[in-house]
Write a protein that holds these residues in place. Structure first.
Motif, short mmCIF file in Angstrom:
data_model
loop_
_atom_site.label_atom_id
_atom_site.label_comp_id
_atom_site.label_asym_id
_atom_site.label_seq_id
_atom_site.Cartn_x
_atom_site.Cartn_y
_atom_site.Cartn_z
N VAL A 48 0.83 -1.20 0.00
CA VAL A 48 0.00 0.00 0.00
C VAL A 48 0.87 1.26 0.00
CG1 VAL A 48 -1.65 1.35 1.38
CG2 VAL A 48 -2.02 -1.10 1.02
N GLU A 49 1.93 1.24 0.80
CA GLU A 49 2.85 2.37 0.82
C GLU A 49 3.45 2.62 -0.56
OE1 GLU A 49 4.40 1.84 5.46
OE2 GLU A 49 5.55 0.98 3.79
N LYS A 50 3.87 1.56 -1.22
CA LYS A 50 4.47 1.71 -2.56
C LYS A 50 3.46 2.26 -3.55
CE LYS A 50 6.93 -0.84 -6.17
NZ LYS A 50 7.48 -2.16 -6.59
N PHE A 51 2.23 1.74 -3.51
CA PHE A 51 1.19 2.19 -4.43
C PHE A 51 0.92 3.68 -4.24
CE2 PHE A 51 -3.10 3.09 -5.79
CZ PHE A 51 -3.23 2.39 -6.97
N VAL A 56 8.54 3.33 1.80
CA VAL A 56 8.21 1.93 2.01
C VAL A 56 9.07 1.36 3.13
CG1 VAL A 56 8.04 -0.35 0.94
CG2 VAL A 56 7.60 1.71 -0.42
N ASP A 57 8.49 1.37 4.34
CA ASP A 57 9.20 0.81 5.49
C ASP A 57 8.40 -0.26 6.20
OD1 ASP A 57 7.24 2.27 6.77
OD2 ASP A 57 8.60 3.76 7.65
N GLY A 58 7.17 -0.48 5.75
CA GLY A 58 6.35 -1.53 6.36
C GLY A 58 5.82 -1.18 7.73
N LYS A 59 5.87 0.09 8.10
CA LYS A 59 5.39 0.52 9.40
C LYS A 59 4.35 1.62 9.22
CE LYS A 59 9.86 -0.46 11.60
NZ LYS A 59 11.00 0.11 12.36
N TRP A 89 -5.80 -3.39 -0.50
CA TRP A 89 -4.75 -3.83 -1.41
C TRP A 89 -5.35 -4.52 -2.64
CZ3 TRP A 89 -0.72 -2.96 -3.80
CH2 TRP A 89 -0.07 -3.93 -4.56
N GLY A 90 -6.46 -5.23 -2.47
CA GLY A 90 -7.10 -5.88 -3.61
C GLY A 90 -7.50 -4.87 -4.67
#
Length: 233
Positions: A48-51, A56-59, A89-90
């Protein structure tokens, strides 16, 4: 599901599926969410962060949550709390697939190219386009097909009835630019995001711009080919 043409008394099935609150069913906006912003890290946090173009750190951060909530609000994804879950995300993943289709939606050759002008509906990618032989006439454009239990039926069909100002008496919902192609299932415009889950009651929903264009390009007797399977059905 069934609907009747108010003016003609004809019975048809496959009205737009609107399983959101009544205001959305009637074409309005979804009510504002009272829930606070989630600070929990979701299972699809990095994706989701990338989109969204976030670091993008996953937090989860307050800024991540704000950006995710804005996306959820725009496309009618509930609850609107900024959580990077499977539904959010879908929708994003589907958008990525649609973008990848570019101007060659029939690259795999799944929609017939020997039928002349035909409207193609790819349920898997939630895309539609009009082609004439191998020539792309219009699209591809995102669509919103039937949800689980109300699938848009697959196969080769024909436009059999067109009604510019169709109205469903079941929900008293306008279905402008309706072009019916299978037992009441039709192309028509809706006042919703094309990525608004979970989907219709079988009809192929379109934006007003797309529905108008399909109305101008198709006529009674033109063929429609529906294939694939909508994610989550």
């Amino acid at each position: 599901m069934k609907h009747r043409d108010i003016r003609k008394g004809a019975v048809a099935v496959g009205i737009t599926a609107l399983v959101l609150p009544l205001t959305v069913v009637l074409g309005g906006a979804a009510p504002a969410q009272a829930a606070s912003c989630s600070m929990s890290t979701g299972p699809y946090q990095k994706q989701v962060e990338k989109f969204l173009g976030r670091p993008v750190d996953g937090k989860q951060s307050a800024a991540d949550c704000k950006a995710t909530r804005a996306f959820q609000s725009k496309h009618g994804i509930t609850p609107t709390i900024g959580y990077a879950g499977s539904v959010t995300w879908g929708v994003m993943s589907l958008m990525n697939q649609q973008k990848a289709a570019g101007k060659t939606p029939n690259k795999a050759g799944k929609c017939p190219t020997n039928k002349g002008r035909i409207a193609c509906v790819d349920l898997t990618r939630q895309l539609s386009w009009i082609q004439d032989g191998k020539k792309l006439v219009y699209g591809p454009v995102p669509i919103r097909s039937g949800r689980k239990g109300y699938a848009t039926r697959t196969g080769l069909k024909k436009v059999y009835w067109r009604d510019l100002h169709h109205v469903s008496s079941l929900y008293n919902v306008a279905m402008p630019y309706s072009q019916f192609f299978d037992g009441g299932q039709a192309f028509h415009s809706v006042n919703l995001s094309m990525w608004n889950p979970p989907g219709s009651h079988g009809c192929v929903n379109m934006t007003s711009t797309t529905a108008k264009k399909y109305w101008s390009l198709l006529k009674k007797g033109d063929e429609v080919y529906v294939y694939g399977r909508k994610p989550g059905t």
